[in-house]
Design a protein around this motif. Sequence first.
Motif, short mmCIF file in Angstrom:
data_model
loop_
_atom_site.label_atom_id
_atom_site.label_comp_id
_atom_site.label_asym_id
_atom_site.label_seq_id
_atom_site.Cartn_x
_atom_site.Cartn_y
_atom_site.Cartn_z
N ILE A 142 0.82 -1.21 0.00
CA ILE A 142 0.00 0.00 0.00
C ILE A 142 0.86 1.26 0.00
CG2 ILE A 142 -1.79 -1.22 1.29
CD1 ILE A 142 -1.15 0.69 3.67
N GLU A 143 2.14 1.13 0.31
CA GLU A 143 3.02 2.30 0.44
C GLU A 143 2.97 3.23 -0.77
OE1 GLU A 143 5.55 4.75 2.43
OE2 GLU A 143 5.42 2.71 3.25
N PRO A 144 3.22 2.76 -2.00
CA PRO A 144 3.18 3.68 -3.13
C PRO A 144 1.79 4.24 -3.40
CG PRO A 144 3.44 1.42 -3.89
CD PRO A 144 3.63 1.39 -2.40
N ILE A 145 0.74 3.49 -3.06
CA ILE A 145 -0.62 3.98 -3.29
C ILE A 145 -0.95 5.08 -2.28
CG2 ILE A 145 -3.05 3.33 -3.49
CD1 ILE A 145 -2.09 0.47 -4.11
N ILE A 146 -0.49 4.90 -1.05
CA ILE A 146 -0.66 5.95 -0.03
C ILE A 146 0.01 7.24 -0.51
CG2 ILE A 146 0.10 6.66 2.28
CD1 ILE A 146 -2.28 4.80 2.34
#
Length: 367
Positions: A142-146
Amino acid sequence: IYRDQCIFGMSTALNEWALKGKEAPLKPEIRIVDPHHHFWPGRKPGDGVEWPKLSDFGHEDRSSMAEKYLLPELLADLEGNNVTHTVYLQCRQFYDLNAEPNRRPVGETKHCGEIREQTKGGPTLVCAGMVGTVDMTLGEGIEPIIQEHKKVNPEGFKGIRHSFPYSEPDSGVSSWAPKDLTYREEFRTAMKVLGKHGLTFDAWHYYPQLKDLRDLAKACPETKIVCDHIGTPLGIGKYKDKKEAVMEEWKGLITALSECPNVYVKLSGLPMKVCGFDFWDRDTPPSSSELAEAFGPYYLWVIEKFGAERCMFCSNFPVDKIAGGYTTQWNAFKLIVKDLPQADQDRLFHGTATDFYRLESNKASNL
């Protein structure tokens, strides 16, 4: 009378019904931060909008009755109330359908940022905060989407909601998620990513899952969590006509959850049909006094256990409109807590929400 099975969206008939019980605001000077509302763009066949159908949630398709609920409709509902800020909660609208599936919800976050800019400097900063969504089973993924959510709405993006209502197959209550979802390693890894970024987590589920939320909160103490709609005590299916037994079980689960200092509660959602109240099925809407009498024992129990500093009233509009108009429901909240100290009332109506969602001052409202 509004009798449709729909739990989201709003019909013209519903709006007309709610207006039959229109009330003037009690103590209109009371400052309100509404930390939970939605927008629906409405739907016409072939309009390209990604509109979740009731079949996604175990009900009939609602598209034939859905009407728009956008900024003009919200502002009309707010009229006469001193609402200085609002927080939008994800509801699978305004998606970027050109993006890959896991990144489509970023469009919803971007849309709220645009509304935020549009209402800056006015009496109400709408979408002062917004809670988006991401697939929490992606874990560290989820890091890049966050980061994308932050990029498109740097001031307004505050957190994530990943709903996980589950009920046993023979219960007569629809399930939206696997039973073990919040126990999965990937889900808990994603929770810790939220904590690292200072983002909050909104949890919507049914009341038997309050024990699951407690386990999740203890496993992820670095992440601030808010329990949406007081955990949704059930009143349909096998829970119908068992209000007292359900309430007693719910009370115990709420008491246990209150031991987790990183958990807050939203005082809202009881009008939802899944909770078993039938105000929506009357010829005229209930008064604020009737709502206060029905909902007060629930909300006051939560306030007693969590303290006003971890509780916040919210509208859940337009969903909760099936129990009457916006002002009527805020009047009910005011009646419920009229005997509490003023400092506690301030926390419940605006202070807790402001702190939890990190809402900066809106020049016009001097919050």
